[in-house]
Design a protein around this motif. Structure first.
Motif, PDB file in Angstrom:
ATOM      1  N   GLN B   6       0.849  -1.194   0.000  1.00  0.00           N
ATOM      2  CA  GLN B   6       0.000   0.000   0.000  1.00  0.00           C
ATOM      3  C   GLN B   6       0.878   1.234   0.000  1.00  0.00           C
ATOM      4  O   GLN B   6       1.791   1.334   0.819  1.00  0.00           O
ATOM      5  N   LYS B   8       0.666   5.381   0.292  1.00  0.00           N
ATOM      6  CA  LYS B   8      -0.173   6.550   0.576  1.00  0.00           C
ATOM      7  C   LYS B   8       0.616   7.767   0.136  1.00  0.00           C
ATOM      8  O   LYS B   8       1.751   7.946   0.571  1.00  0.00           O
ATOM      9  N   ILE B  44      -2.642   3.912  -3.225  1.00  0.00           N
ATOM     10  CA  ILE B  44      -2.365   2.981  -4.315  1.00  0.00           C
ATOM     11  C   ILE B  44      -2.075   1.601  -3.745  1.00  0.00           C
ATOM     12  O   ILE B  44      -1.241   1.458  -2.845  1.00  0.00           O
ATOM     13  N   LEU B  46      -0.670  -2.029  -4.709  1.00  0.00           N
ATOM     14  CA  LEU B  46       0.075  -2.768  -5.732  1.00  0.00           C
ATOM     15  C   LEU B  46       0.183  -4.227  -5.328  1.00  0.00           C
ATOM     16  O   LEU B  46       0.341  -4.537  -4.145  1.00  0.00           O
ATOM     17  N   GLN B  47       0.104  -5.118  -6.311  1.00  0.00           N
ATOM     18  CA  GLN B  47       0.437  -6.520  -6.070  1.00  0.00           C
ATOM     19  C   GLN B  47       1.840  -6.712  -6.620  1.00  0.00           C
ATOM     20  O   GLN B  47       2.050  -6.587  -7.825  1.00  0.00           O
ATOM     21  N   ILE B  48       2.793  -7.013  -5.736  1.00  0.00           N
ATOM     22  CA  ILE B  48       4.184  -7.125  -6.180  1.00  0.00           C
ATOM     23  C   ILE B  48       4.722  -8.518  -5.877  1.00  0.00           C
ATOM     24  O   ILE B  48       4.607  -9.010  -4.747  1.00  0.00           O
ATOM     25  N   GLU B  49       5.299  -9.132  -6.895  1.00  0.00           N
ATOM     26  CA  GLU B  49       5.953 -10.435  -6.756  1.00  0.00           C
ATOM     27  C   GLU B  49       7.368 -10.188  -6.237  1.00  0.00           C
ATOM     28  O   GLU B  49       8.153  -9.482  -6.880  1.00  0.00           O
ATOM     29  N   ALA B  59      10.680  -2.430  -3.672  1.00  0.00           N
ATOM     30  CA  ALA B  59      10.073  -2.257  -4.995  1.00  0.00           C
ATOM     31  C   ALA B  59       8.963  -1.205  -4.929  1.00  0.00           C
ATOM     32  O   ALA B  59       8.838  -0.363  -5.825  1.00  0.00           O
ATOM     33  N   GLU B  62      10.539   2.181  -4.787  1.00  0.00           N
ATOM     34  CA  GLU B  62      11.052   2.558  -6.109  1.00  0.00           C
ATOM     35  C   GLU B  62       9.899   3.061  -6.987  1.00  0.00           C
ATOM     36  O   GLU B  62      10.030   4.086  -7.666  1.00  0.00           O
ATOM     37  N   ALA B  63       8.779   2.329  -6.964  1.00  0.00           N
ATOM     38  CA  ALA B  63       7.616   2.730  -7.771  1.00  0.00           C
ATOM     39  C   ALA B  63       7.144   4.121  -7.360  1.00  0.00           C
ATOM     40  O   ALA B  63       6.848   4.969  -8.209  1.00  0.00           O
ATOM     41  N   LYS B  66       9.790   6.755  -8.525  1.00  0.00           N
ATOM     42  CA  LYS B  66       9.937   6.933  -9.969  1.00  0.00           C
ATOM     43  C   LYS B  66       8.675   7.457 -10.642  1.00  0.00           C
ATOM     44  O   LYS B  66       8.734   8.118 -11.649  1.00  0.00           O
ATOM     45  N   LEU B  67       7.504   7.059 -10.099  1.00  0.00           N
ATOM     46  CA  LEU B  67       6.294   7.371 -10.859  1.00  0.00           C
ATOM     47  C   LEU B  67       5.150   7.953 -10.035  1.00  0.00           C
ATOM     48  O   LEU B  67       4.456   8.850 -10.484  1.00  0.00           O
ATOM     49  N   LEU B  68       4.954   7.441  -8.813  1.00  0.00           N
ATOM     50  CA  LEU B  68       3.673   7.723  -8.157  1.00  0.00           C
ATOM     51  C   LEU B  68       3.635   9.024  -7.375  1.00  0.00           C
ATOM     52  O   LEU B  68       2.587   9.623  -7.229  1.00  0.00           O
TER      53      LEU B  68
END
Lengths: 81, 81
Positions: B6, B8, B44, B46-49, B59, B62-63, B66-68
């Motif tokens: 999750q 925020k 947000i 996310l399902q992360i492997e 991860a 990082e997301a 980089k993006l969110l």
């Protein structure tokens, strides 16, 4: 007493989330290939004046029902800090 | 293993949050006068492997970086379920 009430509003599980799909594509383009699903919702922090936790929570639920969440498309969750 | 991460993302405390101000006005018009502050951000899922919790968390971070989240205007918090 003032309570911090957090409301999380997410799209219903059964509905498509195009914004989440777009973000997933973006993450994969950035090299994060281990992300398999993304759902995007809103997070709302309220400062609510209330006598106790229960009253603050019910005020938060009222706010979510009346204004913040659309029950046709979204589900919400209220927590008190 | 797949982890639910999750994220925020909230506007920085020092910045104005016009969306929150508008929602506060709306809540007061609806009769919820005990609300003194509203801040609105994104949530947000996310399902992360990943191999373990630590890897999933990094991860997710990082997301977010980089993006969110936009570090000029927003602060983020990553939690693993």
């Amino acid at each position: 007493m003032i309570f911090t009430v957090q409301i999380k509003v997410m799209p219903l599980k059964d509905l498509l989330d195009p914004q989440g799909k777009a973000v997933m594509g973006g993450l994969q383009n950035l090299g994060l290939n281990n992300v398999s699903d993304v759902r995007i919702g809103k997070h709302i922090d309220l400062q609510i004046e209330a006598a106790d936790k229960e009253a603050a929570k019910s005020a938060g639920e009222e706010a979510a029902k009346k204004l913040l969440a659309n029950p046709v498309m979204e589900v919400f969750e209220v927590t008190i800090l």
